[in-house]
Design a protein around this motif. Structure first.
Motif, PDB file in Angstrom:
ATOM      1  N   VAL A   1      -9.098   0.089  -0.768  1.00 20.91           N
ATOM      2  CA  VAL A   1      -8.746   0.373   0.628  1.00 20.91           C
ATOM      3  C   VAL A   1     -10.029   0.631   1.414  1.00 20.91           C
ATOM      4  O   VAL A   1     -10.833   1.473   1.028  1.00 20.91           O
ATOM      5  CB  VAL A   1      -7.827   1.606   0.734  1.00 20.91           C
ATOM      6  CG1 VAL A   1      -7.460   1.887   2.192  1.00 20.91           C
ATOM      7  CG2 VAL A   1      -6.560   1.403  -0.091  1.00 20.91           C
TER       8      VAL A   1
ATOM      9  N   TYR B   1      -6.687  -3.564   2.927  1.00 22.59           N
ATOM     10  CA  TYR B   1      -6.464  -3.273   1.511  1.00 22.59           C
ATOM     11  C   TYR B   1      -6.444  -4.584   0.739  1.00 22.59           C
ATOM     12  O   TYR B   1      -6.166  -5.656   1.287  1.00 22.59           O
ATOM     13  CB  TYR B   1      -5.174  -2.475   1.301  1.00 22.59           C
ATOM     14  CG  TYR B   1      -3.960  -3.081   1.949  1.00 22.59           C
ATOM     15  CD1 TYR B   1      -3.614  -2.754   3.256  1.00 22.59           C
ATOM     16  CD2 TYR B   1      -3.150  -3.967   1.251  1.00 22.59           C
ATOM     17  CE1 TYR B   1      -2.500  -3.314   3.858  1.00 22.59           C
ATOM     18  CE2 TYR B   1      -2.031  -4.523   1.837  1.00 22.59           C
ATOM     19  CZ  TYR B   1      -1.714  -4.193   3.141  1.00 22.59           C
ATOM     20  OH  TYR B   1      -0.605  -4.749   3.735  1.00 22.59           O
TER      21      TYR B   1
ATOM     22  N   ILE C   1       1.037  -4.082  -2.104  1.00 23.98           N
ATOM     23  CA  ILE C   1       1.502  -2.725  -1.838  1.00 23.98           C
ATOM     24  C   ILE C   1       3.007  -2.692  -1.627  1.00 23.98           C
ATOM     25  O   ILE C   1       3.633  -3.693  -1.283  1.00 23.98           O
ATOM     26  CB  ILE C   1       0.798  -2.080  -0.621  1.00 23.98           C
ATOM     27  CG1 ILE C   1       1.235  -2.758   0.685  1.00 23.98           C
ATOM     28  CG2 ILE C   1      -0.714  -2.129  -0.786  1.00 23.98           C
ATOM     29  CD1 ILE C   1       0.833  -1.977   1.928  1.00 23.98           C
TER      30      ILE C   1
ATOM     31  N   LEU D   1       2.330   1.765   2.910  1.00 26.79           N
ATOM     32  CA  LEU D   1       1.023   2.239   3.388  1.00 26.79           C
ATOM     33  C   LEU D   1       1.251   3.534   4.150  1.00 26.79           C
ATOM     34  O   LEU D   1       2.231   3.672   4.891  1.00 26.79           O
ATOM     35  CB  LEU D   1       0.388   1.185   4.297  1.00 26.79           C
ATOM     36  CG  LEU D   1      -1.006   1.503   4.855  1.00 26.79           C
ATOM     37  CD1 LEU D   1      -1.863   0.249   4.923  1.00 26.79           C
ATOM     38  CD2 LEU D   1      -0.933   2.174   6.199  1.00 26.79           C
TER      39      LEU D   1
ATOM     40  N   SER E   1       6.086   0.067   5.595  1.00 25.86           N
ATOM     41  CA  SER E   1       6.113  -1.087   4.691  1.00 25.86           C
ATOM     42  C   SER E   1       6.152  -2.390   5.473  1.00 25.86           C
ATOM     43  O   SER E   1       5.933  -3.466   4.918  1.00 25.86           O
ATOM     44  CB  SER E   1       7.291  -1.011   3.729  1.00 25.86           C
ATOM     45  OG  SER E   1       8.488  -0.837   4.444  1.00 25.86           O
TER      46      SER E   1
ATOM     47  N   VAL F   1      -2.478   3.658   0.179  1.00 26.26           N
ATOM     48  CA  VAL F   1      -1.442   2.676  -0.160  1.00 26.26           C
ATOM     49  C   VAL F   1      -0.829   2.988  -1.514  1.00 26.26           C
ATOM     50  O   VAL F   1      -1.505   3.468  -2.431  1.00 26.26           O
ATOM     51  CB  VAL F   1      -1.984   1.229  -0.157  1.00 26.26           C
ATOM     52  CG1 VAL F   1      -2.543   0.865   1.208  1.00 26.26           C
ATOM     53  CG2 VAL F   1      -3.028   1.011  -1.233  1.00 26.26           C
TER      54      VAL F   1
END
Lengths: 113, 110
Positions: free
Chosen positions: B4, B25, B29, B32, B50, B89
């Motif tokens: 990140v 990032y 993921i 976040l 998200s 994340v």
């Protein structure tokens, strides 16, 4: 509702000793996560517990361990302390594990001499 | 390499200015997070995202999943917004790892 509480708030230990930190989550929260924060490394994830089970673990040596009790309170233990373990240790609780807003405690400031 | 990355590292603004903090990032993921940390250590979770965009008061957070990028905007900045803002994340190979940015230190001058 009371927030996340951590005890003790400050702690001084010497190298080689062991330490236990405690975290009481917000009432009703079942997930507790632990983090280490240092000036050099920033925030790093230690582990996450949910319903007394370790659900997730960060990249820390085995000297770092934790557990969660049936009332969701959690403890983390660091054995054989090293100077580099000096840090702010934060815990956070959430209702459920995984994707849920986390509520952070004030942290325990550990100094290893 | 950090999973990140945040920019800028430090930011000084005049009261009232519009502020943007960026987060990129490199891992897949599931969510976040934007966190705020005031001097003394206390951390507050500002947003969990998200997809899309969320707004809370003067704070707006956006995320572009395809570009692996998120922004935190502060409109009409105020000295009480002075803090460190951290992007984090949930993700990685197991899907359950937490990765943190190094934070953006914001100072808003009256």
């Amino acid at each position: 509702k009371a927030g996340v509480t951590q005890t003790p708030r400050y702690l001084i230990k010497t190298r080689g000793q062991q330490v236990t930190l405690s975290c009481s989550p917000i009432s009703g929260h079942r997930s507790v996560s632990w983090y280490q924060q240092t000036p050099g490394q920033g925030l790093q994830f230690l582990f996450e517990y949910f319903s007394e089970t370790q659900r997730n673990k960060g990249n820390f040596p085995g000297r770092f361990s934790g557990r969660q009790f049936s009332n969701s309170r959690s403890e983390m233990n660091v054995s054989t302390l090293e100077l580099g373990d000096s840090a702010l240790y934060l815990c956070a609780s959430s209702l459920e594990a995984g994707l849920d807003t986390q509520y952070f405690g004030p942290g325990t400031r550990l100094t290893v001499l | 390499k950090n999973e990140v990355e945040q920019s800028p590292q430090n930011l000084t603004a005049q009261e009232g200015e519009f502020i943007t903090i960026n987060c990129s990032y490199s891992v897949g993921i599931s969510a976040l997070h934007w966190l705020q940390q005031h001097p003394g250590g206390g951390i507050v979770s500002l947003f969990m995202l998200s997809s899309g965009k969320k707004k809370h008061g003067r704070l707006i957070a956006t995320i572009n999943i395809q570009e692996k990028h998120s922004s935190l905007h502060i409109t009409a900045s105020h000295p009480r917004d002075s803090a460190v803002y951290i992007c984090a994340v949930n993700g990685g190979s197991t899907g359950n790892q937490f990765y943190f940015g190094t934070g953006t230190s914001l100072t808003v001058i009256p």
